[in-house]
Design a protein around this motif. Structure first.
Motif, mmCIF file in Angstrom:
data_model
loop_
_atom_site.group_PDB
_atom_site.id
_atom_site.type_symbol
_atom_site.label_atom_id
_atom_site.label_comp_id
_atom_site.label_asym_id
_atom_site.label_seq_id
_atom_site.Cartn_x
_atom_site.Cartn_y
_atom_site.Cartn_z
ATOM 1 N N SER A 57 0.371 -1.411 -0.051
ATOM 2 C CA SER A 57 -0.158 0.167 0.340
ATOM 3 C C SER A 57 1.182 1.218 0.018
ATOM 4 O O SER A 57 1.967 0.923 0.497
ATOM 5 N N SER A 58 -0.189 2.287 -0.494
ATOM 6 C CA SER A 58 0.672 3.800 -0.658
ATOM 7 C C SER A 58 1.688 4.157 0.947
ATOM 8 O O SER A 58 1.135 3.427 1.941
ATOM 9 N N LEU A 59 2.901 4.842 1.248
ATOM 10 C CA LEU A 59 3.255 5.497 1.765
ATOM 11 C C LEU A 59 2.367 6.099 2.962
ATOM 12 O O LEU A 59 3.351 7.167 3.378
ATOM 13 N N ILE A 60 1.986 7.196 1.923
ATOM 14 C CA ILE A 60 1.176 8.213 2.067
ATOM 15 C C ILE A 60 -0.127 8.288 2.839
ATOM 16 O O ILE A 60 0.141 7.547 2.580
ATOM 17 N N ILE A 61 0.435 8.895 4.329
ATOM 18 C CA ILE A 61 -0.963 9.347 5.199
ATOM 19 C C ILE A 61 -1.874 11.038 4.880
ATOM 20 O O ILE A 61 -0.722 11.822 5.737
ATOM 21 N N SER A 62 -2.321 10.607 5.171
ATOM 22 C CA SER A 62 -2.004 12.297 4.402
ATOM 23 C C SER A 62 -3.944 12.424 4.312
ATOM 24 O O SER A 62 -5.118 12.131 5.150
ATOM 25 N N ASN A 63 -4.399 14.285 4.900
ATOM 26 C CA ASN A 63 -5.963 14.567 5.351
ATOM 27 C C ASN A 63 -6.644 14.686 4.105
ATOM 28 O O ASN A 63 -7.702 15.645 3.706
ATOM 29 N N TYR A 64 -6.495 13.973 2.691
ATOM 30 C CA TYR A 64 -6.741 14.410 1.390
ATOM 31 C C TYR A 64 -6.521 13.408 0.751
ATOM 32 O O TYR A 64 -4.996 12.743 0.920
ATOM 33 N N SER A 65 -7.282 13.205 -0.416
ATOM 34 C CA SER A 65 -7.158 11.899 -0.959
ATOM 35 C C SER A 65 -5.687 12.234 -1.879
ATOM 36 O O SER A 65 -5.993 13.081 -2.770
ATOM 37 N N VAL A 66 -4.608 11.009 -2.080
ATOM 38 C CA VAL A 66 -4.085 11.524 -2.799
ATOM 39 C C VAL A 66 -3.527 9.973 -3.818
ATOM 40 O O VAL A 66 -3.450 8.822 -3.079
ATOM 41 N N ARG A 67 -3.317 10.270 -5.044
ATOM 42 C CA ARG A 67 -3.202 8.953 -6.172
ATOM 43 C C ARG A 67 -2.257 8.255 -6.612
ATOM 44 O O ARG A 67 -0.944 8.592 -6.343
ATOM 45 N N THR A 68 -1.600 7.498 -5.965
ATOM 46 C CA THR A 68 -0.103 6.810 -6.121
ATOM 47 C C THR A 68 -0.111 5.551 -7.050
ATOM 48 O O THR A 68 -1.531 4.754 -7.255
ATOM 49 N N ASP A 69 0.782 5.681 -7.833
ATOM 50 C CA ASP A 69 0.746 4.672 -9.189
ATOM 51 C C ASP A 69 2.045 3.288 -9.296
ATOM 52 O O ASP A 69 2.158 3.398 -10.190
ATOM 53 N N PHE A 70 2.928 3.805 -7.755
ATOM 54 C CA PHE A 70 3.584 2.723 -8.428
ATOM 55 C C PHE A 70 3.198 1.502 -8.215
ATOM 56 O O PHE A 70 2.519 0.633 -7.583
ATOM 57 N N THR A 71 3.922 0.442 -9.377
ATOM 58 C CA THR A 71 3.671 -1.249 -8.914
ATOM 59 C C THR A 71 4.890 -1.961 -9.002
ATOM 60 O O THR A 71 6.376 -1.691 -9.096
ATOM 61 N N LEU A 72 4.582 -2.599 -8.234
ATOM 62 C CA LEU A 72 5.461 -4.041 -7.428
ATOM 63 C C LEU A 72 5.837 -5.314 -8.760
ATOM 64 O O LEU A 72 4.148 -5.795 -8.874
ATOM 65 N N TYR A 112 -5.140 2.467 -18.467
ATOM 66 C CA TYR A 112 -5.181 1.495 -17.785
ATOM 67 C C TYR A 112 -4.982 2.476 -15.895
ATOM 68 O O TYR A 112 -4.711 1.172 -15.222
ATOM 69 N N LEU A 113 -5.404 3.204 -15.408
ATOM 70 C CA LEU A 113 -4.350 4.374 -14.392
ATOM 71 C C LEU A 113 -5.694 3.021 -12.704
ATOM 72 O O LEU A 113 -5.519 3.213 -12.289
ATOM 73 N N ASP A 114 -6.680 3.351 -13.901
ATOM 74 C CA ASP A 114 -7.204 2.491 -12.295
ATOM 75 C C ASP A 114 -7.039 1.547 -12.181
ATOM 76 O O ASP A 114 -6.810 0.822 -11.073
ATOM 77 N N ASN A 115 -6.475 0.718 -12.912
ATOM 78 C CA ASN A 115 -6.002 -0.777 -12.656
ATOM 79 C C ASN A 115 -4.857 -0.761 -11.794
ATOM 80 O O ASN A 115 -4.972 -2.268 -11.047
ATOM 81 N N TYR A 116 -3.730 -0.107 -11.897
ATOM 82 C CA TYR A 116 -2.251 -0.216 -10.743
ATOM 83 C C TYR A 116 -2.765 0.608 -10.067
ATOM 84 O O TYR A 116 -1.957 1.250 -9.421
ATOM 85 N N SER A 117 -3.625 1.894 -9.729
ATOM 86 C CA SER A 117 -4.006 2.755 -8.852
ATOM 87 C C SER A 117 -4.334 2.690 -6.992
ATOM 88 O O SER A 117 -4.418 1.725 -7.258
ATOM 89 N N ARG A 118 -3.642 2.852 -6.412
ATOM 90 C CA ARG A 118 -3.885 2.894 -4.953
ATOM 91 C C ARG A 118 -3.824 3.919 -4.454
ATOM 92 O O ARG A 118 -3.329 4.943 -5.119
ATOM 93 N N HIS A 119 -4.776 4.371 -3.610
ATOM 94 C CA HIS A 119 -4.394 6.174 -3.176
ATOM 95 C C HIS A 119 -3.506 5.784 -1.465
ATOM 96 O O HIS A 119 -3.856 4.778 -1.049
ATOM 97 N N ALA A 120 -3.769 7.538 -0.790
ATOM 98 C CA ALA A 120 -3.060 7.697 0.587
ATOM 99 C C ALA A 120 -3.790 6.979 1.273
ATOM 100 O O ALA A 120 -5.261 6.923 1.399
ATOM 101 N N HIS A 121 -3.735 6.653 2.437
ATOM 102 C CA HIS A 121 -3.960 6.287 3.545
ATOM 103 C C HIS A 121 -4.753 7.330 4.088
ATOM 104 O O HIS A 121 -4.387 8.708 4.459
ATOM 105 N N ILE A 122 -5.678 6.943 5.181
ATOM 106 C CA ILE A 122 -6.606 8.306 5.583
ATOM 107 C C ILE A 122 -6.184 9.105 6.866
ATOM 108 O O ILE A 122 -5.673 7.770 7.541
ATOM 109 N N LEU A 123 -5.621 9.758 6.681
ATOM 110 C CA LEU A 123 -4.967 10.454 7.960
ATOM 111 C C LEU A 123 -6.153 10.440 8.944
ATOM 112 O O LEU A 123 -6.600 11.275 9.637
ATOM 113 N N ASP A 124 -5.776 9.448 10.358
ATOM 114 C CA ASP A 124 -6.699 9.750 11.245
ATOM 115 C C ASP A 124 -5.656 10.298 12.696
ATOM 116 O O ASP A 124 -4.432 10.087 13.200
ATOM 117 N N PHE A 125 -5.533 11.957 13.011
ATOM 118 C CA PHE A 125 -4.977 12.376 13.989
ATOM 119 C C PHE A 125 -4.907 12.520 14.775
ATOM 120 O O PHE A 125 -3.671 12.676 16.085
#
Lengths: 30, 723
Positions: free
Chosen positions: B419-434, B454-467
């Motif tokens: 999963s993404s390493l980004i944890i944010s208070n708004y959504s960010v799309r990431t597309d690194f592939t393993l 094919y963007l949606d096939n390999y995209s993930r999103h940032a984690h929701i930041l719980d303050f």
């Protein structure tokens, strides 16, 4: 200004093409 | 019969490809010398290799290499028509070549030659003007026809003219099927690349491509042992002889087409290189900043865009750093079977035994304990410690294999987590592939060659930041199950000042309050201590990236930890791909004119005419091409100033690059909090149309009162008191 810059760039490329053409033309006449 | 037809339908593309291959094989008669040259080049290579080894082993003058001999054309003159001999446009020996060169420069500055070139150029211009004379009446006719259209106004909504109906029928029956078939056949050839490879090999063979490569190799092997500089010119001459058959084979116009195709391919290659170079400069910039940073700028200065871009790059930096450190630790015990450890970590992750750095440390300690009972090799991941050693000394300290395993396991966990390493208070799309085939997985962290289809096939999103996870003191939800979850990653907080406030805004809040607030949640303590939970092998795998309009909006206690990146100026987007100027000029010229013309037409008429249909088709294709090029290779330069969080006034000028393909490819929503306003406005029963308007240029007293303004209300109160 942007258009002028682009025009100058294209003009320079045309000049370069004419110069290269001249060298090829001379080479052929050699 | 039906079966035969079905079989033919399934296989006819193969028959066609075989037929084309046979035609290409028959083309051999057009290049009678290529086989001879190929045999000759293989002989030259063989003798050069033999010469190399003989000289190396001290058997001198045993072999006489033939790589310096001129080609013996014609070959096989019995069977082929050899009357047309290939010749080169350069002299056979170097002395003659030098004479020709001096004659060439004399001719270059010759007046007569220059005027001859001038008249040749004029002839070309004459041909061009004739073409223009033929084309111009058609253009004039089109313009006149178009003006006529504009004179007649109508409301014939979506009604096609007769010419357009015929045109649409023609494209449906003829153009579209041909286009679809050609596209299908190209896809078929791509799927069966053996045909393409065979054709490429055949043509390389005919055009002496293979012979040239073998001859270069033959001379290279000969040269590195003989250092025979005197025969370099012979090789150039031979190269020209081989190339001349290629050059004279195609007509000039075909060479122009080939030249344009090569230019288009090359400029894209340069474009991608420049994109990656800018990305590397960005990563250098981010690395120079501390763990906590704050991006500031007024509205529209691309603050959120910049922090999103930084977060994406930082994620790639963390993955790369983990990879780099994995290798460092691997080399400390080069004979350790790391794959066994990796497989066990993967298994533990699947069973949920390992899910963060702390659990992985506990897991390694458990393994160490078990090994400690009998010290068996199997319990040490099959590592033969007796043979290869149990400790490693780096001249600073001595570490055991278990210490390195603990570090390696943590780094592997950070590297392999999908999963993404980004944890944010708004959504960010990431597309690194393993990519993982069961061995060591490899991340693809490239931003620029992603297929948008094919963007949606390999995209993930940032984690929701719980303050609450960032609060060491009071939590908003006392029993929040996620309150202790944060360990490492990229924390992104947009509008941090509105979340945290400054001392003036927080002065009403008290530490003793029962509810969590900015004074009792110990968020700032977390910020100061953040690297402690995230450090592996002395590297902090954490970054806190924030933005706000003014630095002062965030309390000084937290702000002092940051470096502030002020966005001073956002420059106009520019293209990183070269040689696009002519297209840009053409685009500006056509698009501006088309827009005016199109909306004049739309104003006057609602029917569809053939001329407009054709013009719109051409312009839309050009516009889409232009947009796609800018979306892929466009870059916007941000001029930034970096200042210490203590705001000592010392500014460092820097640059940050926002590449369109990376940051505008559905990465984040600029209106990331818009859903709040949607909920709010849905509650309203009126829209802008229903809002009351002023009756005249001067507002009435009644109208002023409807503003519910503090200022006006105060004025009204004062006036009433005075009464």
């Amino acid at each position: 200004m942007k258009t002028f810059k682009r025009l100058v760039t294209v003009l320079l490329w045309v000049l370069a093409a004419v110069a290269v053409g001249y060298l090829v033309f001379t080479f052929k006449r050699l | 019969m039906k079966k035969v037809r079905k079989y033919f339908k399934r296989t006819y593309k193969h028959y066609m490809a075989v037929f084309i291959t046979l035609i290409f094989i028959a083309c051999f008669y057009m290049f009678p010398h290529c086989l001879g040259r190929f045999i000759e080049s293989v002989r030259d290579l063989g003798l050069s290799v033999a010469y190399y080894f003989c000289e190396l082993l001290g058997f001198e003058d045993v072999i006489s290499p033939t790589v310096n001999n001129l080609p013996k054309i014609p070959y096989f003159s019995k069977w082929f028509n050899s009357s047309v001999l290939p010749n080169a446009p350069i002299p056979e020996n170097f002395n003659e070549f030098k004479q020709k060169i001096s004659a060439f420069w004399e001719l270059v500055i010759d007046k007569e030659n220059l005027s001859a070139y001038g008249s040749a150029l004029l002839n070309v211009l004459l041909v061009l003007s004739k073409v223009l004379m033929i084309v111009m009446p058609f253009i004039m006719m089109a313009i006149m026809l178009f003006r006529r259209y504009l004179k007649t106004e109508n409301n014939d909504y979506d009604k096609d003219s007769r010419a357009l109906i015929i045109w649409k029928r023609f494209t449906k029956k003829v153009y579209t099927p041909i286009k679809v078939w050609i596209k299908g056949y190209i896809d078929f050839l791509k799927g069966n690349s053996v045909y393409l490879k065979a054709w490429l090999c055949l043509w390389l063979f005919y055009l002496n491509g293979i012979s040239i490569v073998i001859e270069v190799l033959a001379f290279y092997i000969y040269f590195i042992i003989s250092f025979d500089f005197a025969h370099i010119y012979v090789q150039v001459y031979k190269l020209f002889i081989d190339l001349w058959s290629v050059i004279t084979f195609l007509p000039v116009w075909a060479w122009i087409v080939v030249g344009i195709a090569i230019l288009l391919w090359w400029r894209k290659k340069i474009g991608y290189l420049r994109l990656r170079h800018c990305e590397m400069k960005n990563r250098g910039f981010i690395n120079s900043l501390p763990i906590v940073l704050m991006v500031c700028g007024t509205m529209g200065k691309k603050k959120t865009t910049a922090i999103t871009d930084m977060a994406l790059s930082e994620e790639a930096i963390l993955r790369d750093k983990a990879f780099e450190k994995i290798l460092e630790n691997d080399l400390k015990f080069p004979n350790f079977p790391w794959i066994n450890l990796e497989n066990e970590i993967k298994r533990a992750m699947e069973y949920g035994e390992v899910y963060n750095l702390s659990t992985i440390r506990r897991w390694v300690q458990k393994k160490k304990r078990r090994w400690g009972y009998y010290k068996e090799r199997e319990k040490l991941f099959n590592y033969d410690a007796e043979r290869y050693g149990f400790t490693f000394d780096d001249k600073l300290k001595t570490v055991t294999v278990w210490d390195v395993i603990e570090v390696y396991a943590q780094l592997y966990f950070i590297y392999v987590i999908q999963s993404s390493l980004i944890i944010s208070n708004y959504s960010v799309r990431t597309d690194f592939t393993l990519s993982d085939i069961g061995n060591f997985p490899v991340w693809n962290t490239d931003f620029f060659k992603r297929d948008s289809r094919y963007l949606d096939n390999y995209s993930r999103h940032a984690h929701i930041l719980d303050f609450d996870a960032l609060r060491l003191g009071k939590k908003m939800l006392a029993e929040n199950p996620k309150k202790d979850s944060f360990e490492f990653g990229v924390v992104v907080i947009t509008e941090v000042g509105k979340e945290r406030g400054n001392s003036i805004e927080n002065q009403e809040k008290k530490k003793k309050d029962d509810c969590a607030n900015q004074k009792n949640d110990l968020f700032n303590v977390w910020l100061k201590m953040v690297r402690h939970s995230a450090t592996v092998d002395n590297y902090p795998f954490v970054k806190v990236i924030t933005d706000e309009q003014r630095p002062e909006s965030w309390g000084a206690d937290a702000r002092d930890l940051c470096e502030i990146v002020h966005i001073k100026e956002s420059e106009e987007p520019r293209l990183l791909m070269p040689f696009f100027t002519l297209s840009e000029l053409l685009y500006d010229f056509t698009f501006g004119r088309f827009t005016n013309m199109y909306y004049e037409y739309r104003y006057a008429r609602s029917d569809n005419r053939l001329l407009m249909h054709l013009i719109k088709g051409v312009v839309s294709r050009f516009h889409n091409y232009y947009t796609r090029i800018y979306n892929t290779f466009g870059c916007c330069e941000l001029k930034v100033q970096v200042e210490s969080g203590t705001q000592d006034g010392v500014m460092q000028d820097k640059k940050y690059y926002l590449m369109h393909k990376k940051i505008y490819s559905k990465r984040f929503a600029t209106d990331c909090f818009s859903e709040y306003y949607t909920e709010k406005t849905l509650r309203s029963k009126i829209g802008i149309n229903a809002m009351r308007e002023y009756e005249t240029e001067r507002a009435t007293f009644e109208e002023l009162k409807t503003q519910n303004s503090y200022f006006i209300t105060d004025l009204v109160k004062t006036e009433e008191n005075d009464r």
